[in-house]
Design an enzyme around this catalytic site. Structure first.
Site, PDB file in Angstrom:
ATOM      1  CE  LYS A  58      -4.291   1.616   1.897  1.00 27.62           C
ATOM      2  NZ  LYS A  58      -4.649   2.127   0.623  1.00 27.62           N
TER       3      LYS A  58
HETATM    4  N1  PMP Z   1      -7.565  -1.850  -3.357  1.00 27.08           N
HETATM    5  C1  PMP Z   1      -6.885  -0.582  -3.249  1.00 27.08           C
HETATM    6  C2  PMP Z   1      -5.989  -0.371  -4.604  1.00 27.08           C
HETATM    7  C3  PMP Z   1      -7.103   0.334  -2.130  1.00 27.08           C
HETATM    8  O1  PMP Z   1      -6.611   1.509  -2.162  1.00 27.08           O
HETATM    9  C4  PMP Z   1      -8.117  -0.085  -1.321  1.00 27.08           C
HETATM   10  C5  PMP Z   1      -8.330   0.949  -0.022  1.00 27.08           C
HETATM   11  N2  PMP Z   1      -7.424   0.680   0.812  1.00 27.08           N
HETATM   12  C6  PMP Z   1      -8.497  -1.221  -0.989  1.00 27.08           C
HETATM   13  C7  PMP Z   1      -8.350  -2.049  -2.403  1.00 27.08           C
HETATM   14  C8  PMP Z   1      -9.542  -1.680  -0.052  1.00 27.08           C
HETATM   15  O2  PMP Z   1      -8.654  -2.240   1.103  1.00 27.08           O
HETATM   16  P1  PMP Z   1      -9.366  -1.754   2.528  1.00 27.08           P
HETATM   17  O3  PMP Z   1     -10.432  -2.638   2.601  1.00 27.08           O
HETATM   18  O4  PMP Z   1      -8.136  -2.361   3.282  1.00 27.08           O
HETATM   19  O5  PMP Z   1      -9.362  -0.397   2.760  1.00 27.08           O
END
Ligand code: PMP
Length: 301
Positions: free
Chosen positions: A152
């Site tokens: 991330k």
């Molecule tokens: N994919 C991407 C590229 C994201 O930025 C996010 C948001 N964090 C998600 C999926 C969903 O992840 P999460 O449920 O941990 O927010």
């Protein structure tokens, strides 16, 4: 109302005075990692998972976070307390720090850490989930052996270009295919499809971020005895699904109305999407799902 403050490198600073250096490699090169986290009713939803992912992302890019996980968790909670928040969106960022104008990260001696917490109320509730219209992005998701979205990281250009494409096409968002042509994820959410009562969601092979909402929903489906598979999903399966929905921390759950102008299923949201949504609404408010911000009843906000 308390003035809004941002945690920057160990200090709480008025939000209008919270700045980082123009030499910070987070800004110059997108060299850093982050998390987007939610607090619901005075509790930070799945904070431990977010912290784990943050440290894993940092490890992968050889970025040493200058706080222990415990200290970082406390800093997140303290940021919420200082801003007297119970329902919030929290952005946690660790950048490589200030260096020179070259890419070499070894010249960045001190990572920059900041935490922003802003009020945000949930869209989850008795009403149905919102529906979105999508296209399939012309750009592919970066492969797992490229700048994998399992990290991330602050490098979101892949995502931003697809978002621009979606907006230019007059729809809400875009779904990426992976380098092989299978469904990967949407710009900032993971994808789920429903076919004949079974749920499927793309697996790690498709270059997805391992979404914390995704993981929670997989468990939720199992608890409800809904069959759920993590596997490759073709664009054909997506477009001909009975239902589809997106899941992410900020977006929560969104029903997919159409992809590339083709309606998904008969009605959006579909019945299973509504059921999963209703259960998720309850889950986010359960105390054991999160980390309390305030000692029980001791602080009134
Ligand atoms: N994919 C991407 C590229 C994201 O930025 C996010 C948001 N964090 C998600 C999926 C969903 O992840 P999460 O449920 O941990 O927010």
């Amino acid at each position: 109302m308390a003035p809004a403050v941002v945690f920057v490198d160990g200090r709480f600073v008025d939000k209008h005075k919270a700045v980082v250096s123009v030499f910070d490699h987070g800004l110059l090169y997108g060299d850093g990692v982050f998390e987007g986290i939610r607090a619901y009713g005075g509790s930070v939803f799945r904070l431990n998972e977010h912290m784990k992912r943050l440290y894993d992302s940092a490890k992968y890019i050889h970025l040493s976070i200058p706080l222990s996980r415990h200290e970082f968790t406390e800093a997140v909670l303290e940021t919420l307390r200082k801003n007297r928040l119970k329902d919030a969106y929290i952005r946690v960022v660790v950048t490589r720090g200030a260096g020179d104008l070259g890419v070499d990260p070894s010249l960045c001696k001190h990572p920059t850490v900041f935490i922003i917490a802003e009020p945000m109320t949930t869209a989850l509730g008795p009403k149905e989930p919102r529906s979105v219209r999508l296209i399939i992005a012309s750009l592919r998701r970066d492969a797992v052996d490229s700048t994998s979205h399992e990290i991330k990281s602050l490098n979101y250009l892949n995502t931003i270009l697809a978002k621009i494409e979606a907006k230019n096409a007059g729809v809400d968002d875009a779904i990426f295919l992976d380098h092989r042509g299978f469904v990967s994820e949407a710009s900032v959410t993971n994808v789920f499809i429903v076919k004949e009562g079974k749920v499927a969601t793309p697996s790690s092979a498709a270059g997805i971020l391992h979404g914390i909402t995704r993981q929670r929903l997989i468990r939720l489906c199992s608890d409800l005895a809904i069959e759920v598979e993590e596997r490759d999903v073709t664009p054909f399966e997506l477009v001909t699904a009975d239902e589809a929905f997106l899941a992410g921390t900020k977006s929560e759950i969104l029903a997919v109305e159409s992809v590339g102008g083709t309606r998904i299923g008969i009605a959006s949201p579909g019945p299973l999407t509504k059921r999963i949504y209703a259960e998720f609404c309850k889950a986010v408010l359960r105390p054991e799902e999160g980390t309390p911000i305030y000692e029980a009843e001791s602080v009134s906000v």
